[in-house]
Motif scaffolding. Structure first.
Motif, short mmCIF file in Angstrom:
data_model
loop_
_atom_site.label_atom_id
_atom_site.label_comp_id
_atom_site.label_asym_id
_atom_site.label_seq_id
_atom_site.Cartn_x
_atom_site.Cartn_y
_atom_site.Cartn_z
N SER A 107 -3.12 -1.08 -4.90
CA SER A 107 -4.47 -1.25 -4.36
C SER A 107 -4.62 -2.69 -3.89
CB SER A 107 -5.52 -0.93 -5.44
OG SER A 107 -6.82 -1.18 -4.95
N ASP B 203 -6.69 -4.15 -1.87
CA ASP B 203 -8.04 -4.71 -1.87
C ASP B 203 -8.40 -5.28 -3.24
OD1 ASP B 203 -8.18 -3.88 0.72
OD2 ASP B 203 -9.63 -2.26 0.38
N ARG C 156 0.83 -1.21 0.00
CA ARG C 156 0.00 0.00 0.00
C ARG C 156 0.86 1.25 0.00
NH1 ARG C 156 -3.40 -3.22 3.36
NH2 ARG C 156 -2.28 -2.50 5.23
#
Length: 294
Positions: free
Chosen positions: A178, A180, A173
């Motif tokens: 990203s 997620d 991160r």
């Protein structure tokens, strides 16, 4: 053990090689303990079986099975990312829900595919060979294609970012990744491979059953661990090949153990043999290390 029994073990090992590759995605690449596979495997089998009986092309039915299993993986990832549910617990919740969903998909506990057209139908009698030779050959080609595609994907920029997510999400991160999104994609791909295994299992064996997924995660982990023990490497290509090798060797070992009359094992002892093999695979690397340091 007869030649047909060996080829049958290789055939089943190649089917579960897709499970091993899917487990490698979740456990090794994403570091995401995922028990969804116990539900996505029969989901793939159920989806493909129902669509084939409805007259859908077997290849399209297989793709639909992969899509359904991928959706199950996305649900697990959503529960973990959106609601901060522990990854293991999120996968257990999805797995439990999938049992009822699989019953809904099939409408009954099992579906038979006797005399139905499958992905194997066009290859019957290929080169004048019997089916017990043709099936492993076709599966080996499909597994090889999957290994090549996965290796190329994981070597791409997106794949490298996904591997970074699994290795150290906080650092990833910090580098603008990203995490997620990569978890969503990784979980979808992982369960899509398991769904493909389920679809092939149903079409090769001629049935789909709601209980065929019991212990799938153990089989996948066993294949990965056995493969890493036999072929220890950090090279991506060899790591994926080790998963396939581990799946085939695992199935052959199971067949050998159950076929040895002197041992006195029966088919009901399958889980016991599985536990022993996984334990041996886990202990061997530690014994090797202790032997080197001694």
């Amino acid at each position: 053990m007869s030649l047909i029994a060996i080829l049958g073990s290789v055939e089943l090992g190649l089917v579960y090689a897709f499970v091993a590759l899917g487990v490698y995605f979740s456990f090794r690449v994403l570091d995401f303990p995922d028990l969804t596979v116990d539900g996505s495997f029969p989901l793939g089998a159920a989806t493909s079986a129902v669509l084939i009986l409805a007259g859908v092309n077997p290849w399209l039915a297989t793709l639909a099975a992969m899509a359904a299993a991928a959706a199950a993986g996305l649900v697990t990832a959503f529960l973990n990312i959106r609601f901060k549910i522990l990854n293991l617990l999120a996968s257990i919740l999805t797995m439990i829900a999938l049992f009822s969903i699989n019953l809904r998909v099939m409408g009954r506990p099992n579906v038979a595919l006797i005399n139905a057209e499958t992905v194997l139908t066009p290859f019957r009698g290929l080169f004048g060979l019997r089916d017990y030779w043709v099936r492993p050959m076709m599966l080996a080609v499909l597994v090889a294609i999957a290994v090549v595609l996965i290796a190329r994907f994981l070597a791409s920029d997106f794949g490298l970012a996904m591997r970074a997510t699994g290795a150290n999400a906080r650092m990833a991160r910090a580098q603008g990744v990203s995490t997620d999104a990569h978890i969503y994609v990784g979980m979808a791909l992982s369960n899509a491979l398991v769904g493909l295994a389920g679809a092939l299992f149903a079409q090769i064996n001629g049935f789909a059953d709601v209980t065929v997924g019991v212990g799938t995660i153990v089989v996948g982990l066993a294949a990965v661990i056995v493969g890493e023990t036999l072929l220890p490497t950090r090279t991506l290509w060899l790591a994926l090949t080790a998963c396939v090798l581990g799946s085939v060797v695992y199935r052959i070992c199971i067949q050998l153990a159950l076929s040895a009359d002197s041992i006195g094992l029966q088919a009901s002892d399958l889980n016991l043999v599985t536990a022993v093999l996984v334990a041996v695979a886990l202990v061997l690397p530690r014994l090797k290390k202790s032997g080197r340091t001694a």
